[in-house]
Design an enzyme around this catalytic site. Structure first.
Site, PDB file in Angstrom:
ATOM      1  N   SER A  14       0.937  14.988   9.102  1.00 43.88           N
ATOM      2  CA  SER A  14       1.736  14.594   7.934  1.00 43.88           C
ATOM      3  C   SER A  14       3.051  15.360   7.856  1.00 43.88           C
ATOM      4  CB  SER A  14       0.951  14.820   6.643  1.00 43.88           C
ATOM      5  OG  SER A  14       1.762  14.523   5.521  1.00 43.88           O
ATOM      6  N   LYS A  65      -6.299   5.431   0.141  1.00 40.09           N
ATOM      7  CA  LYS A  65      -5.421   4.794  -0.849  1.00 40.09           C
ATOM      8  C   LYS A  65      -6.179   3.856  -1.792  1.00 40.09           C
ATOM      9  CE  LYS A  65      -1.062   5.032   1.723  1.00 40.09           C
ATOM     10  NZ  LYS A  65       0.112   4.255   2.187  1.00 40.09           N
ATOM     11  N   ASN A  86      -0.563   5.447  -3.565  1.00 38.47           N
ATOM     12  CA  ASN A  86      -0.155   6.546  -2.682  1.00 38.47           C
ATOM     13  C   ASN A  86       0.460   7.715  -3.459  1.00 38.47           C
ATOM     14  OD1 ASN A  86       2.443   5.642  -3.334  1.00 38.47           O
ATOM     15  ND2 ASN A  86       3.200   5.811  -1.245  1.00 38.47           N
ATOM     16  N   ASP A 101       5.512   2.583  -1.643  1.00 33.63           N
ATOM     17  CA  ASP A 101       5.827   2.087  -0.303  1.00 33.63           C
ATOM     18  C   ASP A 101       6.889   0.988  -0.329  1.00 33.63           C
ATOM     19  OD1 ASP A 101       4.079   3.817   0.991  1.00 33.63           O
ATOM     20  OD2 ASP A 101       2.393   2.415   0.886  1.00 33.63           O
ATOM     21  N   ALA A 126      -1.213  -9.084   5.982  1.00 30.79           N
ATOM     22  CA  ALA A 126      -1.613  -9.267   4.581  1.00 30.79           C
ATOM     23  C   ALA A 126      -2.553  -8.155   4.130  1.00 30.79           C
ATOM     24  CB  ALA A 126      -2.271 -10.636   4.397  1.00 30.79           C
ATOM     25  N   LEU A 152      -5.616 -16.705   7.203  1.00 37.26           N
ATOM     26  CA  LEU A 152      -4.741 -17.268   6.181  1.00 37.26           C
ATOM     27  C   LEU A 152      -5.221 -16.957   4.773  1.00 37.26           C
ATOM     28  CD1 LEU A 152      -2.271 -18.993   5.520  1.00 37.26           C
ATOM     29  CD2 LEU A 152      -3.720 -21.027   5.685  1.00 37.26           C
ATOM     30  N   GLY A 236      10.228   2.475  10.855  1.00 36.58           N
ATOM     31  CA  GLY A 236       9.814   2.822   9.495  1.00 36.58           C
ATOM     32  C   GLY A 236      10.022   4.261   9.078  1.00 36.58           C
ATOM     33  N   GLN A 243      10.075   6.462   0.451  1.00 26.28           N
ATOM     34  CA  GLN A 243       8.922   6.371  -0.451  1.00 26.28           C
ATOM     35  C   GLN A 243       8.563   7.751  -0.985  1.00 26.28           C
ATOM     36  OE1 GLN A 243       5.593   7.494  -0.015  1.00 26.28           O
ATOM     37  NE2 GLN A 243       5.971   8.405   1.995  1.00 26.28           N
TER      38      GLN A 243
END
Length: 270
Positions: A14, A65, A86, A101, A126, A152, A236, A243
Site C-alpha cells: 500500500s 470494502k 473505501n 474511487d 460490472a 450481462l 490508474g 481518491q
C-alpha cells in the site's frame, strides 16, 4: 495526534501511508497514518477496536470494502450504489462510509484534459470498481455511458439501480454496435496479464483509453489499446492519488494538491 489507518490483506504494497503523510505535510495537518494488516476473519473487530481507541478514520482496501459497507451506520449515495466503502470516518460513536474511487477517476481524467461532458463512454466491467464510478461519471453529463460485462445481468443490475436514461449496458461482443470517445477498463484483467474480451475494432479511433490498474510499464490493456489505434492511454496511478485526496478532504476539510505526490510515485515506479 489524530490517528488514521489503511486496512487490508495484503497491505505491505500500500502506498496510502506515504500519500497521506505527504498530504499532511503539504497542508500543515498533524496526523499519523499507518497501514494495518487485517486477518481475513478479523476486519469488524479491528475496525471497532481502532475506533474505540480514538481513531479518526480509515481507508479500506481489498478484500474488505464490502464488509466495510455493512459496518457503517451511514453511507453516501455513491458508496451505497458501489456496494463498497473505501473511506471510513468515526464520529460521535458512529461509523460513516464513503467511496471516493469515482471522484478520483473523474479528477484524473479531467487532469489529463479528457472531455467527459457530452462524451460517449464505455465502462468495461460490472464489479465493485465499476459500480463505484458510475454516479461520478454521470455527474459529468456524458451523452452516453455504456456498461459492458461478460455476464450481462450484472450490468443490468447497475442500470436498474441508477435508472438514468443516459446509462445502458451490453455484453462485451455487442460493444461493436456503438461508437465511443472514452473507454475505461474497470476489470482486474491487467493484473493477470489478460485483456477484457471486447472486439479490437471498438478501440480503433477512440480518443482515450483508461485502465484503473497501474504498473511500471503500460498495462496489457493500454498496450493493446495503443496498438489498436487509441489516441491517448492513461493508467490508474493518478486515480489512486486523487481518491486519496478526496478521503483526506472528507477527514480534514482541506483538499491537498496531488501533483507532487503523483510525480514522486511515478518516479518510484521507474
Amino acid at each position: 495526534m489524530d490517528q488514521y489507518r489503511v486496512f487490508g490483506n495484503p497491505i505491505k504494497h500500500s502506498r496510502s501511508p506515504y500519500i497521506h503523510q505527504a498530504f499532511a505535510k503539504e497542508t500543515g495537518q498533524e496526523l499519523n497514518y499507518q497501514s494495518q494488516l487485517v486477518e481475513l476473519d478479523a476486519f469488524e473487530q479491528d475496525i471497532k477496536t481502532f475506533a474505540q481507541a480514538g481513531g479518526k478514520g480509515g481507508n479500506v482496501t481489498v478484500p474488505f470494502k464490502e464488509q466495510a459497507l455493512a459496518l457503517c451506520d451511514q453511507v453516501s449515495k455513491r458508496a451505497a450504489l458501489a456496494g463498497a466503502v473505501n473511506t471510513l470516518s468515526f464520529r460521535d460513536g458512529q461509523i460513516l462510509g464513503d467511496n471516493t474511487d469515482g471522484i478520483g477517476l473523474v479528477k484524473d481524467l479531467l487532469d489529463h484534459k479528457v472531455t467527459l461532458t457530452g462524451s460517449r463512454i464505455l465502462l468495461i466491467g460490472a464489479g465493485g470498481a465499476a459500480k463505484g464510478v458510475v454516479l461520478p461519471l454521470l455527474e459529468q453529463a456524458p451523452q452516453q455511458l455504456v456498461i459492458a460485462n461478460r455476464t450481462l445481468s450484472k450490468a443490468e443490475q447497475i442500470c436498474q439501480q441508477v435508472s438514468d436514461n443516459r446509462l445502458t449496458c451490453c455484453t462485451f461482443e455487442r460493444t461493436k454496435d456503438y461508437d465511443f470517445d472514452v473507454i475505461i477498463n474497470a476489470t482486474s484483467a491487467s493484473l493477470d496479464g489478460r485483456l477484457p474480451a471486447i472486439p479490437e475494432t471498438v478501440i480503433a479511433g477512440v480518443g482515450v483509453c483508461y485502465d484503473m490498474v497501474y504498473a511500471k510499464e503500460l498495462t496489457p490493456f493500454l498496450v493493446w489499446a495503443k496498438q489498436a489505434g487509441a489516441s491517448k492511454v492513461i493508467d490508474g496511478l493518478g486515480m489512486l492519488v486523487a481518491q486519496a485526496a478526496e478521503s483526506f478532504n472528507i477527514w480534514r476539510g482541506v483538499m491537498p494538491s496531488t501533483d507532487e505526490v503523483l510525480c514522486q510515485l511515478r518516479a518510484d515506479l521507474d
